[in-house]
Design a protein around this motif. Structure first.
Motif, short mmCIF file in Angstrom:
data_model
loop_
_atom_site.label_atom_id
_atom_site.label_comp_id
_atom_site.label_asym_id
_atom_site.label_seq_id
_atom_site.Cartn_x
_atom_site.Cartn_y
_atom_site.Cartn_z
N GLU A 260 43.87 -27.45 29.93
CA GLU A 260 44.94 -26.88 30.93
C GLU A 260 46.25 -26.83 30.27
OE1 GLU A 260 44.17 -27.75 34.83
OE2 GLU A 260 42.61 -26.13 34.94
N THR A 261 46.38 -27.46 28.68
CA THR A 261 47.62 -27.44 28.39
C THR A 261 47.68 -27.23 26.99
OG1 THR A 261 49.38 -29.23 27.73
CG2 THR A 261 47.24 -29.93 28.17
N SER A 262 49.06 -26.64 26.44
CA SER A 262 49.08 -26.48 25.06
C SER A 262 50.28 -26.88 24.40
CB SER A 262 49.04 -24.80 24.89
OG SER A 262 49.34 -24.39 23.57
N PHE A 263 49.80 -27.40 23.14
CA PHE A 263 51.17 -27.86 22.32
C PHE A 263 51.64 -26.68 21.59
CE2 PHE A 263 48.84 -31.87 22.75
CZ PHE A 263 49.61 -32.89 22.94
N LEU A 264 52.72 -26.83 21.28
CA LEU A 264 53.63 -25.94 20.74
C LEU A 264 54.37 -26.42 19.54
CD1 LEU A 264 54.36 -22.56 20.75
CD2 LEU A 264 56.32 -23.08 21.60
N VAL A 265 54.06 -25.85 18.20
CA VAL A 265 54.53 -26.45 17.09
C VAL A 265 55.35 -25.15 16.57
CG1 VAL A 265 53.49 -28.71 17.01
CG2 VAL A 265 52.73 -26.67 15.84
N GLU A 266 56.15 -25.38 15.28
CA GLU A 266 56.74 -24.38 14.46
C GLU A 266 56.20 -23.95 13.35
OE1 GLU A 266 61.09 -25.57 14.18
OE2 GLU A 266 61.24 -24.72 16.39
N GLY A 267 55.41 -24.69 12.92
CA GLY A 267 54.90 -24.03 11.39
C GLY A 267 53.22 -24.35 11.27
N TYR A 268 52.82 -23.55 10.18
CA TYR A 268 51.45 -23.51 9.99
C TYR A 268 50.82 -25.20 9.74
CZ TYR A 268 52.61 -18.94 8.43
OH TYR A 268 52.76 -17.43 8.62
N THR A 269 51.63 -25.85 8.97
CA THR A 269 51.15 -27.18 8.36
C THR A 269 51.15 -28.03 9.68
OG1 THR A 269 53.35 -27.49 7.55
CG2 THR A 269 51.40 -27.12 5.85
N CYS A 271 50.75 -27.28 12.85
CA CYS A 271 49.57 -26.91 13.63
C CYS A 271 48.49 -27.69 13.26
CB CYS A 271 49.52 -25.51 13.63
SG CYS A 271 48.18 -24.84 14.63
N LEU A 272 48.20 -27.51 11.71
CA LEU A 272 47.05 -28.07 10.87
C LEU A 272 46.95 -29.53 11.16
CD1 LEU A 272 47.19 -26.20 7.40
CD2 LEU A 272 45.89 -25.50 9.65
N ALA A 273 48.02 -30.29 11.38
CA ALA A 273 48.36 -31.61 11.36
C ALA A 273 47.79 -32.03 12.62
CB ALA A 273 49.57 -31.98 10.99
N PRO A 344 56.14 -32.70 13.46
CA PRO A 344 54.76 -33.34 14.04
C PRO A 344 54.08 -33.60 12.81
CG PRO A 344 55.43 -31.45 14.89
CD PRO A 344 56.47 -31.65 13.93
N ALA A 345 53.77 -33.21 11.63
CA ALA A 345 53.04 -33.49 10.63
C ALA A 345 53.40 -34.80 9.91
CB ALA A 345 52.88 -32.34 9.58
N SER A 346 54.58 -35.12 9.55
CA SER A 346 54.91 -36.31 9.07
C SER A 346 54.98 -37.46 10.24
CB SER A 346 56.56 -36.43 8.57
OG SER A 346 57.34 -36.23 9.64
N TYR A 347 55.05 -37.13 11.41
CA TYR A 347 54.78 -38.17 12.32
C TYR A 347 53.61 -38.63 12.60
CZ TYR A 347 54.97 -40.53 17.07
OH TYR A 347 55.02 -41.46 17.97
N LEU A 348 52.57 -37.65 12.53
CA LEU A 348 50.96 -38.13 12.50
C LEU A 348 50.61 -38.70 11.35
CD1 LEU A 348 49.72 -34.67 14.31
CD2 LEU A 348 49.64 -37.10 15.24
N ASP A 349 51.09 -38.32 10.24
CA ASP A 349 50.81 -39.00 9.24
C ASP A 349 50.93 -40.45 9.21
OD1 ASP A 349 49.66 -37.20 7.53
OD2 ASP A 349 51.69 -36.68 6.33
N THR A 350 52.28 -40.99 9.74
CA THR A 350 52.63 -42.46 9.89
C THR A 350 51.77 -42.94 11.11
OG1 THR A 350 54.72 -41.61 9.59
CG2 THR A 350 54.59 -43.70 9.43
N HIS A 351 51.94 -42.22 12.12
CA HIS A 351 51.62 -42.81 13.69
C HIS A 351 49.98 -42.61 13.90
CE1 HIS A 351 55.72 -42.96 13.75
NE2 HIS A 351 55.50 -43.92 14.37
N LYS A 352 49.50 -41.53 13.29
CA LYS A 352 48.00 -41.05 13.51
C LYS A 352 47.87 -40.67 14.89
CE LYS A 352 47.37 -42.74 9.56
NZ LYS A 352 47.53 -41.97 8.50
N SER A 353 48.62 -40.66 15.77
CA SER A 353 48.53 -40.10 17.10
C SER A 353 49.90 -39.83 18.01
CB SER A 353 47.59 -41.12 18.18
OG SER A 353 48.22 -41.53 19.35
#
Ligand SMILES: [Zn+2]
Length: 597
Positions: A260-269, A271-273, A344-353
């Motif tokens: 019942e919720t969605s994340f909205l990001v700006e780019g392909y990568t 989204c993939l991350a 989002p991609a770089s944040y997840l690379d470092t923090h994993k969540s």
């Protein structure tokens, strides 16, 4: 087989149970099957299916209908699209004769089909090429994109050379796609001597529409020597409209609906991350601002939109604009603020969540207030007025009065303005600007789950009798049944009248009746049949009818009593004696009736 149209054809060939099982786990419970509803969250199962009748009904959210309606709602498709979807998923070929006679066939013309097919073939070829190219694959891997994600999103690579061009054309030809089709799909272009493509030497991100059809591509340069623009997107056409497409939407739909919720990001990568780190309910805009159409699509699947806000990139105005759009689509915006300089991609690379960000998430108002900073009071008056107006616009967009009051109080404190004067200016302007009303209405209607009219007020006895008649439609020929039809509640009466009318043309089947009903009536019939789906003998039915009759007489008796009272008060002796006669007659009926039992 006597299918008269595509809808009947599908229903005769595909069991509702097989379809429903793909969305929720249903178990046999008596004559029907039960499970958790795929359309709303619940802990005790109230979603019921009758494989025999080919219908479902949820006693929790009042959703009900046949297998086509189920797919319409579950996959967000038009009735005809639902039919096509079912046919494809179950490997059933709809006879041409039925397709031709279908008025909906024009929905998908040949040229559209060819466009999607050309895109599909190109996506497949690029995907194969990526897996074979060490260089391209290496680049994708340095971006920490896993092999699973490469497959899940069918990432690709378009190698450039005359030999590769021949390879593409041969591959396409094997699937009946010619160079001409690739040109029509704006994948290849005619040069002076040969064909060329702006997608060459790019990593290819295939884009699908909301039904999962490949409809366009994003291409990203990756060679250090490449000086072209970083991204190249497919040409804007009615089949590839960036203002209504969301990257990853068809893959994310199910997760968005479930959570019942969605994340909205700006780019392909990004989204993939997100998906790679378990946030499957993520979509991205295609390098454009988020539009009302985007949000309307999302609002059919979720109630909350988590906006990942990058302090460096998006200005507050962009987020505020998005938030305003959200309210008009009945979506609750939430802001997750990324640390400066990270995406989002770089944040997840470092923090994993995203756990830490989710903990700190803000509703749009708190976000806005915070972003104004501490030194607000030092700002010039004109600026203060502007900010106050903006905040009031935000507050006005909120439906709940309590929430409005809390936010008004917050604003009053923060801006050092009396609460009452804020309240006054809030009330002085209309709650919704006229321009926005037209967008707001349909979205709201769509979200509201229709109740099956006055079903709750209809007695169990009446519903029981109704269900027995629908389960044994030959009963409608009996005089004692026909005589009672008029005494049923309106919604049931109308359906029974249809049964009666159809029975004059020959034996009525459930399907023929169902086809004659409107959406509301289909819901009613689904509910009652699933609530009282127990076979009854003719004797039991007669007994029920007598009960119903008795109930009617009792009602009439008390009705007449009231009328007699009234007539006596008015000294209308003639009327009193007339009513007394009626009363005696009814009493007699009731007594004989009781003796009969
Ligand atoms: Zn439900």
């Amino acid at each position: 087989m006597n299918a008269t149209n595509v809808f009947n054809f599908i229903k005769e060939n595909i069991g509702i149970l097989d379809v429903v099982q793909q969305y929720t786990n249903v178990k046999k419970a008596g004559l029907y099957w039960k499970g958790n509803c795929p359309f709303h969250h619940e802990k005790t199962p109230s979603f019921t299916v009758s494989p025999h009748k080919g219908i479902f009904y949820c006693f929790g959210c009042s959703m009900g209908g046949d297998v086509v309606y189920f797919i319409e709602k579950a996959e967000n498709r038009t009735p005809f699209e639902a039919v096509q979807y079912l046919a494809e998923r179950h490997n059933i070929t709809i006879p041409d004769s039925l397709l031709k006679s279908s008025p909906h066939q024009s929905e998908t013309t040949e040229s559209k089909k060819q466009y999607w097919k050309a895109c599909t073939v190109f996506a497949q070829w690029c995907h194969l090429k990526l897996k074979k190219s060490k260089e391209a694959l290496h680049y994708v891997q340095t971006r920490n994109i896993s092999n699973e994600i490469i497959d899940h999103f069918q990432l690709g690579y378009f190698p450039s050379s005359p030999k590769q061009l021949t390879s593409l054309l041969t591959f396409a030809k094997q699937q009946s796609i010619l160079a001409h089709d690739l040109i029509e799909a704006h994948i290849m272009f005619k040069g002076r001597a040969t064909l060329y493509s702006p997608f060459e030497e790019r990593i290819i991100f295939p884009i699908t529409d909301h039904l999962g059809r490949f409809c366009g591509f994003g291409g990203r340069t990756f060679l250090p020597t490449d000086t072209r623009a970083k991204y190249y997107n497919s040409k804007e056409t009615p089949l590839f409209a960036k203002g209504s497409l969301l990257y990853g939407f068809s893959q994310a739909k199910k997760a968005i609906h479930q959570q019942e919720t969605s994340f909205l990001v700006e780019g392909y990568t990004d989204c993939l991350a997100m998906v790679q780190h378990g946030y499957e309910n993520t979509v991205a805009t295609l390098g454009t601002a988020c539009t009302g159409t985007h949000l309307q699509q999302l609002s059919r699947y979720c109630q909350t939109l988590s906006i990942l806000y990058d302090g460096d990139q998006a200005g507050h105005n962009a987020v505020m604009r998005l938030a305003e759009l959200c309210w008009h689509m009945n979506l609750d915006p939430e802001i997750l603020s990324l640390p400066k300089g990270s995406d989002p991609a770089s944040y997840l690379d470092t923090h994993k969540s995203l756990d830490a960000l989710v903990k700190e998430k803000q509703d749009i108002f708190s976000f806005f207030v915070q972003s104004l900073g501490h030194d607000f009071n030092k700002k010039p008056l004109a600026h203060k007025v502007q900010v106050t107006k903006k905040l009031l616009t935000v507050i006005r967009g909120i439906d709940e009065p309590i929430k409005q009051n809390i936010l008004l109080e917050k604003t009053a404190k923060m801006l050092d303005i009396p609460f009452m004067s804020l309240l006054k200016s809030l009330q002085s302007t209309s709650s919704t600007p006229e321009k926005l009303q037209s967008i707001q209405q349909p979205a709201k209607q769509e979200l509201k789950r229709p109740e099956a009219s006055d079903l709750k007020t209809i007695s169990r006895l009446e519903k029981k009798i109704f269900s027995v008649i629908i389960n044994n439609m030959e009963l409608i020929a009996y005089d004692e049944v026909v005589g009672l039809i008029d005494y049923f509640s309106h919604s049931l009466q109308n359906i029974l009248k249809k049964v009666h009318a159809l029975s004059k043309q020959g034996a009525v089947t459930f399907n023929t009746l169902y086809n004659e009903l409107d959406e509301e009536q289909r819901k009613i019939i689904s509910q009652i049949l699933l609530e009282f789906n127990d076979g009854k003998s003719k004797e039991e039915f007669d007994y029920l009818l007598k009960l119903f009759q008795k109930h009617l007489w009792k009602c009439q008796v008390s009705d007449i009593k009231l009328q007699i009272n009234q007539a006596q008060k008015n000294n209308n002796i003639q009327e009193v004696s007339k009513l007394l006669d009626k009363f005696q007659l009814l009493k007699k009926k009731l007594v004989t009736h009781q003796k009969g039992n």
